[in-house]
Each structure stands twice: as structure tokens, then as C-alpha cells.
Enzyme design. Structure first.
Site, short mmCIF file in Angstrom:
data_model
loop_
_atom_site.label_atom_id
_atom_site.label_comp_id
_atom_site.label_asym_id
_atom_site.label_seq_id
_atom_site.Cartn_x
_atom_site.Cartn_y
_atom_site.Cartn_z
N CYS A 142 -12.15 -14.06 -0.50
CA CYS A 142 -11.59 -15.24 -0.96
C CYS A 142 -12.23 -16.34 -0.06
O CYS A 142 -13.56 -16.40 -0.06
CB CYS A 142 -10.07 -15.32 -0.63
SG CYS A 142 -9.58 -16.78 -1.47
N HIS A 235 -8.07 -11.99 -4.12
CA HIS A 235 -7.30 -11.02 -2.95
C HIS A 235 -7.11 -9.75 -3.56
O HIS A 235 -5.81 -9.40 -3.70
CB HIS A 235 -6.24 -11.90 -2.48
CG HIS A 235 -6.38 -13.21 -1.74
ND1 HIS A 235 -6.68 -13.00 -0.15
CD2 HIS A 235 -6.36 -14.27 -1.81
CE1 HIS A 235 -6.86 -13.83 0.30
NE2 HIS A 235 -6.75 -14.81 -0.59
N GLU A 237 -6.78 -7.15 -2.09
CA GLU A 237 -6.00 -6.50 -0.92
C GLU A 237 -4.59 -6.73 -1.11
O GLU A 237 -3.53 -6.27 -0.47
CB GLU A 237 -6.47 -7.05 0.46
CG GLU A 237 -5.86 -8.18 0.99
CD GLU A 237 -6.73 -9.44 0.61
OE1 GLU A 237 -6.38 -10.48 1.11
OE2 GLU A 237 -7.44 -9.23 -0.46
#
Length: 302
Positions: A142, A235, A237
Site C-alpha cells: 500500500c 492490503h 494481508e
């Protein structure tokens, strides 16, 4: 992959409950193998949550990984206990004499600022410059991806009128790239940002390759041709509920915020969202570790 983490790290107990293979230093030292050394520059405000998310994704291969966390010395995070930083984190000065097989630079909630206006921009650029000679491959997430594109390739970000938040469909345009081996031709990815990187700027640059396209979210995965830099604009994750928590936080602040796109079942924020990007998250991280780190890093640094 066994992740070598301190016994007291809060993320450890969470990951063990998920049946993630965790290894402590005592056991790791008995194995006749050189673990990959990964440096994580954690710029996210909720550091403990990000630790858990990243360690989870680094777990899915047969390689042994040793992780060092660092934080910025030039800026003090307000959302993490000082005791946590002292116990589990180092600063760049502590590690600059070492070499690492891989490095991860996370996102940061500072997209509204020009890069040069960020309090720790000089420290970030010093780390990225140091990594040229001391890290085999770096993965940027990001804002970290935007910072890398700006610093290494001169590509700036564009502000958005409204925050891009939600789960968006992406189509692979470079399906033979090692980073996306095993990923479907179409895949879903979470985004949460106030700025964009233009696909036209990526495509014009001779040293960069966009791996996918999305009409609404733009490119998600960008790889440098020398394979030293991986940029993830979203993102991957994130947990299933992270976007919901961000949305409710922004509503409570009175911000003019749109509901995350394609996220809540039946488009109802009272419904519990599902994680529909987990498999591609694991694949991206394991492919990076295998093809861009393990296969490329020297067994011993000179």
C-alpha cells in the site's frame, strides 16, 4: 514454513491457536539449515495486528524464516506500548550493519501527505537506499508500495475524491510471472487507500511490469524487471473484519466515507464479512519467498 519468533510476542499465541507452525530460537538453532532473514519495517499504527497478519502469511512454505521488526526512530507511534517496541523492535541503526534476504515495508495512514512532508521520509529513503546493497528482494504494501514507486522510479501518487475501500476484482495480464504462479486468472483483493497509482505511468516505465488490471481499483501487483522490488497497492494481508473496523472507525469520526465495495454480504454492514482473498494472499507471499528471495539470495553474504 516454521516462523522463528520470540516466545513472548503477542502474535505467537494467536498463530498457535490457528495451527500455524511457530518455532522458537532454541529449537531453530538445532536445525542444520540457514533460515531466511526477513526485515519488516512496520509503519502501521496497530503494530501488533500487523505483526500477526504478516507472520501468518510468511508461514506457508517449507522454508525457515527469522524475522526482525524495526520501527522508525524519527516518529513515535501513538497506538503501541513503548514496552512492546522496546521488547520486540529495533531501529534502522540497530540493523544497518546486517544483510537480509528479504524486506517488507508496510502501509501507513499518511497518504494525504506529500512524501517529502512525512515526518520520517528521510529515514524511509535511507532504508530503501541501504536495501539496494543489503537486501535481495523487498516487498512493499500500500503506502509502502507508493513510496517505493516514487523513490526508486519517480512515479507519484494521485489523490482521490473518495477513499477506495472494498474488495475488487482483478484480471491477470502477466499470468506466467513467478509471483502469481497458482493464482486464478481473476482474483479478489482488498484495497483501503485515498490515493491512486496510474497504470499508464507503470506501463510507460521501462523497469516495471504490472501483473494485473482492474477497472475500478487499478493495478494491484507490480514487479520490477530486476525482481528486487514487489509492489502491492492494496492490503492482501488484511483479516476478514479489518475493512469493517476501518469503516466504523471513519463513521465515528464523522468522515464522508462510502461503505466498502463488494465487501459486506448482501451489502449490509450488519453482516459479518468473509475472507475471500486468503488463498491468493498465501500464494503471493510464498511465491515471493521462494522465487524472489530463497532462489536468489546467496547462502553466505560476502
Amino acid at each position: 514454513m516454521p516462523i522463528n519468533v520470540p516466545k513472548q510476542l503477542p502474535a505467537r499465541s494467536i498463530l498457535e491457536k490457528e495451527n500455524i507452525f511457530i518455532m522458537d530460537t532454541e529449537r531453530a538453532t538445532t536445525q542444520d539449515i540457514r533460515p531466511l532473514k526477513i526485515l519488516i519495517l512496520n509503519l502501521m499504527p496497530e503494530k501488533e495486528r500487523t505483526e500477526t497478519q504478516l507472520l501468518r502469511l510468511l508461514s506457508n512454505s517449507p522454508l525457515q524464516v527469522y524475522v526482525d521488526f524495526i520501527h522508525t526512530k524519527s516518529y513515535q507511534s501513538k497506538n503501541v506500548a513503548e514496552s512492546h517496541l522496546k521488547q520486540f523492535y529495533k531501529t534502522f541503526e540497530d540493523v544497518r550493519s546486517q544483510r537480509y534476504d528479504g524486506m517488507i515495508i508496510t502501509g501507513a495512514p499518511i497518504e494525504h501527505l506529500a512524501f517529502e512532508k512525512v515526518d520520517y521520509w528521510q529515514e524511509i529513503t535511507a532504508i530503501m537506499e541501504w536495501a539496494k546493497d543489503n537486501v535481495t528482494s523487498s516487498l512493499h504494501i500500500c503506502w509502502g508500495a507508493q513510496a517505493a514507486l516514487y523513490y526508486h522510479y519517480g512515479i507519484n501518487k494521485d489523490s482521490r475524491s473518495h477513499k477506495l475501500s472494498g474488495i475488487f476484482n482483478h484480471q491477470l495480464v502477466e499470468p506466467t510471472c513467478k509471483l502469481v504462479r497458482g493464482i486464478n486468472d481473476e482474483f479478489l483483493a482488498p484495497h483501503s487507500r485515498n490515493t491512486d497509482i496510474q497504470i499508464s505511468d507503470i506501463m510507460k516505465h521501462p523497469d516495471l511490469v504490472p501483473l494485473d488490471q482492474s477497472e475500478k481499483a487499478g493495478p494491484f501487483l507490480i514487479v520490477s524487471k530486476d525482481e528486487r522490488h514487489i509492489m502491492i497497492t492494496g492490503h492482501i494481508e488484511y483479516d476478514a473484519t479489518t475493512l469493517a473496523e476501518e469503516y466504523k472507525r471513519d463513521l465515528n469520526k464523522g468522515l464522508d466515507i462510502h461503505m466498502p465495495t463488494g465487501y459486506f454480504p448482501d451489502n449490509n454492514p450488519d453482516n459479518l464479512p468473509l475472507n475471500r482473498w486468503r488463498s491468493q494472499a498465501y500464494l503471493i507471499f510464498s511465491n515471493w519467498l521462494n522465487y524472489y528471495v530463497y532462489q536468489e539470495t546467496p547462502y553466505t553474504w560476502d
